[in-house]
Write a protein that holds these residues in place. Sequence first.
Motif, mmCIF file in Angstrom:
data_model
loop_
_atom_site.group_PDB
_atom_site.id
_atom_site.type_symbol
_atom_site.label_atom_id
_atom_site.label_comp_id
_atom_site.label_asym_id
_atom_site.label_seq_id
_atom_site.Cartn_x
_atom_site.Cartn_y
_atom_site.Cartn_z
ATOM 1 N N SER A 140 4.559 -3.182 -2.690
ATOM 2 C CA SER A 140 3.951 -3.562 -3.965
ATOM 3 C C SER A 140 2.608 -2.873 -4.160
ATOM 4 O O SER A 140 2.258 -2.463 -5.274
ATOM 5 N N LYS B 46 8.359 -5.169 -7.142
ATOM 6 C CA LYS B 46 9.094 -5.882 -6.100
ATOM 7 C C LYS B 46 9.845 -4.924 -5.176
ATOM 8 O O LYS B 46 10.572 -4.041 -5.632
ATOM 9 N N ASP C 135 8.746 -18.405 -5.188
ATOM 10 C CA ASP C 135 10.044 -17.895 -4.742
ATOM 11 C C ASP C 135 11.035 -19.022 -4.487
ATOM 12 O O ASP C 135 12.234 -18.865 -4.622
ATOM 13 N N ARG D 20 13.704 -6.998 -1.066
ATOM 14 C CA ARG D 20 13.659 -8.320 -1.691
ATOM 15 C C ARG D 20 14.703 -8.423 -2.800
ATOM 16 O O ARG D 20 15.228 -9.501 -3.069
ATOM 17 N N TRP D 21 15.028 -7.310 -3.424
ATOM 18 C CA TRP D 21 16.129 -7.309 -4.391
ATOM 19 C C TRP D 21 17.455 -7.529 -3.686
ATOM 20 O O TRP D 21 18.409 -8.031 -4.279
ATOM 21 N N HIS E 111 12.794 -15.747 -9.677
ATOM 22 C CA HIS E 111 11.778 -14.716 -9.421
ATOM 23 C C HIS E 111 12.205 -13.339 -9.900
ATOM 24 O O HIS E 111 11.963 -12.330 -9.251
ATOM 25 N N THR E 112 12.868 -13.285 -11.044
ATOM 26 C CA THR E 112 13.249 -11.991 -11.603
ATOM 27 C C THR E 112 12.470 -11.683 -12.867
ATOM 28 O O THR E 112 12.888 -10.890 -13.682
ATOM 29 N N HIS F 16 3.643 -11.849 -1.669
ATOM 30 C CA HIS F 16 4.940 -11.804 -2.354
ATOM 31 C C HIS F 16 4.863 -11.367 -3.817
ATOM 32 O O HIS F 16 5.907 -11.208 -4.446
ATOM 33 N N ASP F 17 3.667 -11.207 -4.378
ATOM 34 C CA ASP F 17 3.610 -10.834 -5.800
ATOM 35 C C ASP F 17 2.351 -10.027 -6.099
ATOM 36 O O ASP F 17 1.620 -10.312 -7.043
ATOM 37 N N THR G 255 7.087 -9.321 -12.072
ATOM 38 C CA THR G 255 7.386 -9.180 -10.655
ATOM 39 C C THR G 255 8.336 -8.015 -10.415
ATOM 40 O O THR G 255 8.179 -7.272 -9.450
ATOM 41 N N SER H 220 6.750 -5.545 2.760
ATOM 42 C CA SER H 220 7.133 -5.753 1.353
ATOM 43 C C SER H 220 5.890 -5.822 0.475
ATOM 44 O O SER H 220 5.865 -5.270 -0.629
#
Length: 389
Positions: free
Chosen positions: A200, A182, A168, A186-187, A173-174, A141-142, A178, A196
Amino acid sequence: MDTSKLIGGRFKVKDRPVSGAMGDVWPAVDTKLGRTVALKFLARRRLRQQGAATEFTDWTVKRFGREGVAMARVSHTHVAQIYDTGEHEGELYIVMEYVQGRSLAAYLQEGPTLTLERTVRWTREICEGLYAAHSSEVLHHDIKPDNIMITNEGKVKIVDFGLASFADVTQSHTGVGTALYKAPERWAGSPGSVRSDLYSVGCVLYEMLTGRVPFGSPQDDPLTVGRMHQDNSPAPPSAHRPGVPQQLDLIARILLAKDPGERPRNAEAVAVVMSDIQHSLGAEDVAIAMGRPHALDTADSNAGNSERIQELDRRIFELELRLGPHGQEVIEARTEHAELTGQSGDARGAAALYNRLGRDCQEFFGPYDSRVLNAFEGVARWIARSGAG
């Protein structure tokens, strides 16, 4: 935090922590097993003060424990091993492998852009580590340069698996770090998927190739960057860095596809492609230069170059630790590294390595030392071969 007490009844903190937005990382000694580990704390109080969107509850604490169990299942040479989780003075922590080296972000901040060989090799290793994690149903996720460590032996170690996933739940998480990497879905509110993470990876690959992220900059508003990820298409890496092979332009475009269904099915597929590129890096350029555009032995020759470059990476690390950065053997190994980089087809990468060597030699030996002149001769020679003028 009181570091005079043993954490978890066995971990003795040493040195100072490295602080980040999500918490602190403390080097510590496992008094039971006699090894150095890293304790990564998730700073609940700090997140609350920063306006975390979701308050911690008993459910989130239990989830943190479950994440630790899931992460501990992942065992791969390119993933930092997770050993345990716990709680100390109200702060949750993860016990993880202590990685000696520097982050990919540190390499990128040095400038100029990375050599093609390192870029391809490290992308392959990132994807090999990701595939191992995804196979255990653990998403990252990151993925970003700060979460990719390069060991002193020149190998990739991905860190912060699961911690980013847990983040998350606890915040919006903005954060800019990230936002730059991202995926578009996910946005749009999707929890994310294997693909996803691969998006990245595409952002990181793009930055390694060009020295810039595909969308926005750290100074931009995160929501503005998010709209770019959703709506804009980046220029191919070769538009920013002439000489980037067409295969790398193509894989960057596929990884950065807006529709997750148009990205590769898994990280293993990307690792296989990067391995093929690594073995053929510069093959066409070398063959043409030799007057044999269809030479059959070129790929084997360049695979050998790649292996020698990897070995030199390790040797340079070891020599610098033993002799210091100004040792003559270090200078000779760095010179060989630059030459092999050029011979692999990356003339601009060779020029960049020679330029860094020349500047270092100026600092070590003075501006008129022969090693300085030799290095800058290498810069001029490989720039001329790159056609940059």
